[in-house]
Design an enzyme around this catalytic site. Structure first.
Site, mmCIF file in Angstrom:
data_model
loop_
_atom_site.group_PDB
_atom_site.id
_atom_site.type_symbol
_atom_site.label_atom_id
_atom_site.label_comp_id
_atom_site.label_asym_id
_atom_site.label_seq_id
_atom_site.Cartn_x
_atom_site.Cartn_y
_atom_site.Cartn_z
ATOM 1 N N THR A 161 17.011 -19.166 -10.352
ATOM 2 C CA THR A 161 18.464 -19.119 -10.148
ATOM 3 C C THR A 161 18.790 -18.209 -8.973
ATOM 4 O O THR A 161 18.204 -17.127 -8.840
ATOM 5 C CB THR A 161 19.151 -18.607 -11.432
ATOM 6 O OG1 THR A 161 18.809 -19.508 -12.491
ATOM 7 C CG2 THR A 161 20.666 -18.553 -11.270
ATOM 8 N N SER B 141 12.967 -8.469 4.843
ATOM 9 C CA SER B 141 13.293 -7.797 3.582
ATOM 10 C C SER B 141 14.653 -7.117 3.704
ATOM 11 O O SER B 141 14.923 -6.427 4.691
ATOM 12 C CB SER B 141 12.213 -6.760 3.268
ATOM 13 O OG SER B 141 12.584 -6.012 2.132
ATOM 14 N N GLY B 142 15.487 -7.299 2.677
ATOM 15 C CA GLY B 142 16.848 -6.760 2.731
ATOM 16 C C GLY B 142 16.921 -5.240 2.724
ATOM 17 O O GLY B 142 17.736 -4.640 3.420
ATOM 18 N N HIS B 143 16.041 -4.599 1.939
ATOM 19 C CA HIS B 143 16.218 -3.146 1.748
ATOM 20 C C HIS B 143 15.763 -2.319 2.943
ATOM 21 O O HIS B 143 15.885 -1.093 2.917
ATOM 22 C CB HIS B 143 15.569 -2.672 0.446
ATOM 23 C CG HIS B 143 14.075 -2.584 0.453
ATOM 24 N ND1 HIS B 143 13.419 -1.398 0.653
ATOM 25 C CD2 HIS B 143 13.119 -3.531 0.285
ATOM 26 C CE1 HIS B 143 12.101 -1.613 0.579
ATOM 27 N NE2 HIS B 143 11.908 -2.901 0.365
ATOM 28 N N CYS C 30 4.182 2.640 0.138
ATOM 29 C CA CYS C 30 3.429 1.838 -0.824
ATOM 30 C C CYS C 30 2.111 2.518 -1.162
ATOM 31 O O CYS C 30 1.488 2.209 -2.157
ATOM 32 C CB CYS C 30 3.170 0.445 -0.257
ATOM 33 S SG CYS C 30 4.604 -0.256 0.538
ATOM 34 N N GLN D 107 9.562 -4.740 9.238
ATOM 35 C CA GLN D 107 9.882 -3.473 9.910
ATOM 36 C C GLN D 107 10.482 -3.686 11.303
ATOM 37 O O GLN D 107 10.874 -2.723 11.950
ATOM 38 C CB GLN D 107 8.629 -2.593 10.032
ATOM 39 C CG GLN D 107 8.122 -2.054 8.708
ATOM 40 C CD GLN D 107 9.030 -0.990 8.091
ATOM 41 O OE1 GLN D 107 9.915 -0.430 8.752
ATOM 42 N NE2 GLN D 107 8.822 -0.691 6.825
ATOM 43 N N ASN E 144 4.777 -0.407 9.916
ATOM 44 C CA ASN E 144 5.614 0.477 9.101
ATOM 45 C C ASN E 144 5.267 1.956 9.253
ATOM 46 O O ASN E 144 6.114 2.816 9.072
ATOM 47 C CB ASN E 144 5.521 0.077 7.620
ATOM 48 C CG ASN E 144 4.117 -0.288 7.188
ATOM 49 O OD1 ASN E 144 3.442 -1.076 7.842
ATOM 50 N ND2 ASN E 144 3.681 0.274 6.092
HETATM 51 N N1 PLP Z 1 5.834 -5.606 5.201
HETATM 52 C C1 PLP Z 1 6.001 -4.398 5.739
HETATM 53 C C2 PLP Z 1 5.573 -4.155 7.134
HETATM 54 C C3 PLP Z 1 6.595 -3.365 4.997
HETATM 55 O O1 PLP Z 1 6.769 -2.156 5.535
HETATM 56 C C4 PLP Z 1 6.991 -3.642 3.670
HETATM 57 C C5 PLP Z 1 7.566 -2.574 2.818
HETATM 58 O O2 PLP Z 1 7.334 -1.398 3.008
HETATM 59 C C6 PLP Z 1 6.803 -4.941 3.161
HETATM 60 C C7 PLP Z 1 6.218 -5.889 3.954
HETATM 61 C C8 PLP Z 1 7.204 -5.293 1.767
HETATM 62 O O3 PLP Z 1 8.577 -5.469 1.653
HETATM 63 P P1 PLP Z 1 9.261 -5.383 0.196
HETATM 64 O O4 PLP Z 1 9.336 -3.946 -0.161
HETATM 65 O O5 PLP Z 1 10.601 -6.008 0.382
HETATM 66 O O6 PLP Z 1 8.389 -6.167 -0.712
#
Ligand code: PLP
Length: 386
Positions: free
Chosen positions: A240, A202-204, A328, A182, A154
């Site tokens: 659900t 991950s969707g976002h 994060c 990523q 990331n």
């Molecule tokens: N793994 C990686 C490499 C990420 O960059 C991220 C989020 O920044 C995640 C996992 C976590 O994903 P989520 O935000 O959907 O929990």
């Protein structure tokens, strides 16, 4: 005069694609519980299964191999928790191998694993962010239960050779997981070619809203639910169904399949232009990560004699949104562990900015950053007491 907004933090999260937003809005009419047997329930269920097939297509999986989760972190946690299943640790396999650059949703579980008798080994990376294959080979043995290596990082965007790693892992009789959060939408993912047993999404990060993720579980791979108390997802994840999130994930995955290749080529060109423009105008910089094995949109640059947080705030005043490292990690003043592991010293790591371009980045955005950034660095260097 309203300042322009230039969003270059797509690795932290992506805006919702308007086409996905339309699916989100439409999904609100499908309010029946997808587990209900009446018409409204069945209508919602049908859409969920359609989205499952689309998500599976994005990674060349079978629909039944996809379990929807709440996020990428949940997918990762679910896989790590498999280490408490006797069928995974059979035959005295009590070792878990990952790397020093994984996301916190992998490495922050290390302590819990250690406390419960699992040996944890983390493999180092070289200065380009590639994992040290020799170290991995040495660590893999008949005690290894599970290996987790992220497909793309990331912070620096470095891509790992997941297919090669999977082969080594399986030769040692262990299971293989990759965090592809990523990688999705940025490189082609083929779970068969990669040979992985588990894969997180991950969707976002692919232009769907926050709060939806997916986990690929190879047919036949050992599995035990992380969330208990419901028959949903074939009793593999209770709760659900999130009809809206799941439908959005399906729509976003479909767009990746249809447009992903052309999109990444365009984004790579913009990223290269940005990098070159900065190199031409700002001296004493270091571009982090791998020069070629790197996802299209990411460039992570260290500026000697300037402080990352200050660069970020000055850029923000110009309407440019970037990150100083993993989103994060925001709130912590620790230098990025990923940069530190690739040998960037603490001082330089503190002066690093991650630009992550995406679907909506334009040439004008890139030129705007190339124009605004150099005077900011110059000013900060003049003020710097470093
Ligand atoms: N793994 C990686 C490499 C990420 O960059 C991220 C989020 O920044 C995640 C996992 C976590 O994903 P989520 O935000 O959907 O929990």
């Amino acid at each position: 005069m309203a300042i322009r907004t230039v969003y270059m933090d797509n690795n932290a999260t992506t805006p919702v694609d308007p086409r996905v937003a339309k699916v989100v809005t439409d999904s609100l009419d499908l309010y029946g519980n997808p587990s209900s047997m009446h018409t409204l329930g069945r209508d919602a269920h049908r859409e969920i299964e359609r989205a499952r097939a689309l998500t599976a297509d994005m990674i060349q999986a079978q629909p039944r191999e996809i379990v929807f989760t709440g996020c990428g972190s949940e997918s990762n946690n679910t896989v790590i928790n498999l280490l408490f299943l006797p069928k995974v640790t059979d035959g005295g396999r009590n070792k878990f191998i990952s790397t020093v650059i994984e996301h916190p949703s992998i490495y922050e579980l290390d302590e819990m694993l250690t406390q419960r008798g699992i040996e944890v080994v983390r493999i180092g990376v070289d200065e380009l962010g590639k994992i040290r294959m020799g170290e991995l080979k040495k660590a893999l043995d008949e005690k290894t239960a599970l290996v987790s290596v992220m497909a793309a990082n990331n912070e620096i965007g470095t891509i790992q050779d997941i297919a090669g790693i999977s082969t080594m892992v399986h030769d040692a009789g262990a299971l293989m997981h990759t965090d592809a959060v990523q990688a999705a939408g940025k490189i082609e993912i083929d779970v068969r070619k990669w040979g992985v047993d588990y894969l997180s999404l991950s969707g976002h990060k692919i232009y769907a809203p926050k709060g939806i993720g997916a986990l690929y579980i190879r047919e036949g791979a050992p599995f035990g639910p992380f969330l208990l108390g419901g028959h949903q997802e074939d009793a593999r994840r209770a709760g659900t169904y999130n009809t809206t999130g799941i439908m959005a994930m399906g729509a976003a995955s479909e767009m990746v399949c249809r447009e992903g290749r052309a999109e990444t080529q365009r984004i790579a060109r913009l990223r290269d232009r940005l990098e070159q423009g900065i190199k031409d105008r700002v001296d004493r910089i270091r571009v982090n990560g791998h020069p070629t094995d790197r996802v299209a949109g990411t460039t992570n640059i260290s500026f000697y004699g300037a402080e990352g947080e200050s660069i970020l705030l000055y850029l923000d005043m110009e309407g440019i949104q970037v990150s100083t490292g993993s989103a994060c990690a925001t709130g912590s003043l620790e230098p990025s562990y990923v940069l530190m592991e690739t040998g960037v010293g603490a001082e330089l790591a503190h002066g690093s900015i991650r630009f992550s371009l995406g679907r909506y980045t334009t040439e004008e955005d890139v030129e705007y950053v190339i124009e605004k950034l150099p005077p900011i660095i110059e000013r900060l260097r003049r003020m710097s007491t470093l």
